[in-house]
Design a protein around this motif. Structure first.
Motif: not given
Length: 219
Positions: A32-50, A130-140
């Motif tokens: 839904a968020a990407e339906g409003k923008t030409s940018a790309e969004i990725r979500v990562v959740v880490t379960r293991a201890p950092l 993510i840096p390979q998206t056209s226009g370099r418009t990705g966020i994580l």
């Protein structure tokens, strides 16, 4: 819509409020968020201890063994050999306690955890193209579930028009809900905030294609 976990079964994520239904909600929010923008969004959740090595447990035990016995000298002088023996015994005891599974994570400095979260976020940002998206418009958006830390990494195409303040706003949107034990809703709120912020300078255009998958990556 595909929802996947990397490295662990999806059920393991439910320990942090992320069962399958929650992961689907987050993926839907990304779409839904990407339906409003030409940018790309990725979500990562880490379960293991950092931070998984015992460095800080050993460090604090060594410092305690080095310093505390000298306090005894203010009350009663000790022979050098006795002092060394006391230091060695104290180190063994302190290290044994601080290496316990429920104690070791508590002795890691918050600054070290934040640094590890940042390094993990950058690693995931690069590893998932993510840096390979056209226009370099990705966020994580990375959420370290155990440590309750949120990091956002943005490519230059979105960082230039929005700046650091936007990423702080996204982190706060996640943290506000996650503080009350609802990490899934926190991530949904963070994704929605990202879509809102990105839609201004980078609105969705006809012909925009979804360059990155929307599923949540669980490590």
């Amino acid at each position: 819509m595909n929802v996947a976990t990397h490295g662990l079964p999806m059920e393991d994520a439910s320990r942090f409020g992320l069962p399958r239904a929650a992961l689907l909600r987050i993926a839907d929010a990304i779409a839904a968020a990407e339906g409003k923008t030409s940018a790309e969004i990725r979500v990562v959740v880490t379960r293991a201890p950092l931070v998984q090595h015992p460095f800080f447990s050993i460090l604090w035990a060594a410092l305690a063994a080095l310093v505390l016995p000298w306090l005894v000298l203010f009350a009663e002088p000790l022979p050098a050999l006795t002092l060394l023996s006391l230091q060695a015994a104290l180190f063994v005891v302190m290290a044994s306690v601080m290496l316990l599974p429920n104690i070791a994570p508590r002795v890691i400095p918050r600054l070290a955890l934040k640094s590890a979260a940042r390094s993990t976020a950058v690693e995931m940002f690069l590893a998932h193209g993510i840096p390979q998206t056209s226009g370099r418009t990705g966020i994580l958006i990375l959420a370290a579930a155990r440590e309750r830390i949120v990091e956002v990494v943005a490519d230059e195409g979105v960082h230039t028009p929005l700046g650091h303040g936007a990423w702080r706003d996204i982190c706060e949107a996640v943290a506000e809900r996650a503080r009350h034990g609802d990490l899934a809703e926190g991530l949904v709120a963070g994704v929605e905030k990202a879509g809102e912020l990105l839609s201004g300078p980078l609105p969705h255009r006809p012909g925009d294609r979804d360059e990155l998958a929307n599923h949540v990556i669980v490590l």
